[in-house]
Design a protein around this motif. Structure first.
Motif, PDB file in Angstrom:
ATOM      1  N   TYR A 176       3.042   2.351  -3.138  1.00  0.00           N
ATOM      2  CA  TYR A 176       1.805   1.574  -3.125  1.00  0.00           C
ATOM      3  C   TYR A 176       1.776   0.629  -4.317  1.00  0.00           C
ATOM      4  O   TYR A 176       2.304   0.930  -5.387  1.00  0.00           O
ATOM      5  CB  TYR A 176       0.579   2.489  -3.240  1.00  0.00           C
ATOM      6  N   GLN A 200      -1.109  -1.056  -6.724  1.00  0.00           N
ATOM      7  CA  GLN A 200      -2.528  -1.005  -7.057  1.00  0.00           C
ATOM      8  C   GLN A 200      -2.825  -2.042  -8.133  1.00  0.00           C
ATOM      9  O   GLN A 200      -2.554  -1.827  -9.320  1.00  0.00           O
ATOM     10  CB  GLN A 200      -2.935   0.387  -7.529  1.00  0.00           C
ATOM     11  N   PRO A 224      -5.250   1.186  -3.777  1.00  0.00           N
ATOM     12  CA  PRO A 224      -3.818   1.108  -3.490  1.00  0.00           C
ATOM     13  C   PRO A 224      -3.545   0.431  -2.147  1.00  0.00           C
ATOM     14  O   PRO A 224      -4.271   0.646  -1.179  1.00  0.00           O
ATOM     15  CB  PRO A 224      -3.394   2.581  -3.443  1.00  0.00           C
ATOM     16  N   LEU A 282      -0.454  -0.077   0.634  1.00  0.00           N
ATOM     17  CA  LEU A 282       0.857   0.419   1.021  1.00  0.00           C
ATOM     18  C   LEU A 282       1.863  -0.719   1.079  1.00  0.00           C
ATOM     19  O   LEU A 282       1.637  -1.742   1.727  1.00  0.00           O
ATOM     20  CB  LEU A 282       0.783   1.105   2.383  1.00  0.00           C
ATOM     21  N   LEU A 307       2.485   2.962  -7.405  1.00  0.00           N
ATOM     22  CA  LEU A 307       2.324   4.388  -7.156  1.00  0.00           C
ATOM     23  C   LEU A 307       3.308   4.857  -6.098  1.00  0.00           C
ATOM     24  O   LEU A 307       3.496   4.192  -5.078  1.00  0.00           O
ATOM     25  CB  LEU A 307       0.907   4.688  -6.665  1.00  0.00           C
ATOM     26  N   MET A 345      -3.646  10.519  -8.786  1.00  0.00           N
ATOM     27  CA  MET A 345      -4.672  10.531  -7.762  1.00  0.00           C
ATOM     28  C   MET A 345      -4.565  11.839  -6.975  1.00  0.00           C
ATOM     29  O   MET A 345      -3.466  12.254  -6.605  1.00  0.00           O
ATOM     30  CB  MET A 345      -4.480   9.333  -6.828  1.00  0.00           C
ATOM     31  N   PHE A 389     -11.846   6.825  -4.592  1.00  0.00           N
ATOM     32  CA  PHE A 389     -11.448   5.929  -3.520  1.00  0.00           C
ATOM     33  C   PHE A 389     -11.718   6.574  -2.173  1.00  0.00           C
ATOM     34  O   PHE A 389     -11.352   7.730  -1.933  1.00  0.00           O
ATOM     35  CB  PHE A 389      -9.957   5.587  -3.619  1.00  0.00           C
ATOM     36  N   LYS A 446      -0.835   5.304   8.468  1.00  0.00           N
ATOM     37  CA  LYS A 446      -1.001   4.552   7.235  1.00  0.00           C
ATOM     38  C   LYS A 446      -2.417   4.695   6.683  1.00  0.00           C
ATOM     39  O   LYS A 446      -3.391   4.689   7.418  1.00  0.00           O
ATOM     40  CB  LYS A 446      -0.714   3.071   7.509  1.00  0.00           C
ATOM     41  N   TYR A 447      -2.520   4.830   5.357  1.00  0.00           N
ATOM     42  CA  TYR A 447      -3.802   4.881   4.674  1.00  0.00           C
ATOM     43  C   TYR A 447      -4.277   3.464   4.376  1.00  0.00           C
ATOM     44  O   TYR A 447      -3.502   2.612   3.963  1.00  0.00           O
ATOM     45  CB  TYR A 447      -3.673   5.605   3.333  1.00  0.00           C
ATOM     46  N   PHE A 463      -7.203   1.976   1.804  1.00  0.00           N
ATOM     47  CA  PHE A 463      -8.096   2.390   0.728  1.00  0.00           C
ATOM     48  C   PHE A 463      -9.173   1.347   0.480  1.00  0.00           C
ATOM     49  O   PHE A 463      -8.948   0.145   0.646  1.00  0.00           O
ATOM     50  CB  PHE A 463      -7.312   2.586  -0.572  1.00  0.00           C
ATOM     51  N   GLY A 464     -10.342   1.813   0.041  1.00  0.00           N
ATOM     52  CA  GLY A 464     -11.370   0.925  -0.468  1.00  0.00           C
ATOM     53  C   GLY A 464     -11.043   0.501  -1.892  1.00  0.00           C
ATOM     54  O   GLY A 464     -10.014   0.890  -2.454  1.00  0.00           O
TER      55      GLY A 464
END
Lengths: 114, 116
Positions: free
Chosen positions: A35, A37, A43, A45, A91, B45, B91, B103-104, B106-107
């Motif tokens: 990731y 960030q 983050p 991907l 990350l 995290m 997050f 897949k993630y 994120f905010g």
């Protein structure tokens, strides 16, 4: 159980230079994620591996970023050449397999491009 | 495309009090997962809590609970009896199995300050 390891923790380079980051996931974890960030953001991907194969690299800037996961264990992410906007924390995370709920994150590498 | 929005860049709470962090998301899918992750300063995290979209019951983990409103596409995190160790970036994340990659997304995060 050892966690996700990353090195280096910090790196400062000048623009147009090259840099590489290393990640060692938790033993036995098949899925590995990189990731980016950027400060003030969540983050994003860059690339996802399942063993040593790429599952998703749709957000990887392939003209300058590359990643590999030889032998399906540790992984390297390279930037060549770096730009100012690449300044971020990189990350690495791993999970037992792709469907696993939980990703385990490493401490990250903070990159500053001057 | 799915999006996750955290509209509170920063929140403060007195120690031992309760605080709620907000998260909204946009998706056209019916099956997905939602998560709250905690990122302490200069530390890894970690997952705080997760919610499967097909479950109507709100998830709870000790002092952490969520208010999941599927129709409103809202997923807030409530921290009860706040402790100094709760200070971190939080997050909200969305994950869809439909793409096959899980897949993630994120905010942008909410920074939580805990006041002694």
């Amino acid at each position: 159980e050892a966690g996700v390891a990353q090195s280096p923790r910090y790196k400062i380079i000048e623009k147009r230079q090259s840099v590489a980051f290393w990640c060692n996931p938790i033993s036995g974890h098949a899925t590995l994620y990189w990731y980016q960030q950027i400060l003030g953001q969540g983050p994003k991907l860059l690339i996802q591996f399942q063993n040593n194969g790429v599952v998703d690299d749709s957000q990887l800037p392939k003209d300058r970023f590359s990643a590999e996961r030889l032998k399906g264990v540790d992984s390297t992410l390279k930037i060549q050449p770096a730009k100012l906007e690449d300044s971020a924390v990189y990350l690495c995370a791993s999970s037992l397999f792709t469907r696993s709920y939980e990703q385990y994150f490493g401490p990250g590498t903070r990159l500053t491009v001057t | 495309a799915q999006t996750v929005t955290q509209s509170q860049p920063e929140m403060s709470v007195q120690e031992a009090e309760t605080v709620t962090l907000s998260c909204t998301y946009d998706t056209s899918e019916s099956d997905y997962y939602l998560f709250w992750y905690k990122q302490p300063p200069s530390r890894q995290m970690i997952l705080v809590i997760r919610q499967e979209a097909y479950k109507q019951q709100n998830a709870t983990e000790n002092r952490f609970s969520v208010n999941f409103q599927k129709a409103a596409k809202s997923f807030s995190l409530k921290i009860s009896d706040s402790q100094l160790g709760d200070a971190a970036m939080y997050f909200c994340a969305y994950r869809s199995p439909s793409s096959g990659t899980y897949k993630y997304i994120f905010g942008t995060g909410t920074r939580l300050k805990v006041l002694a």
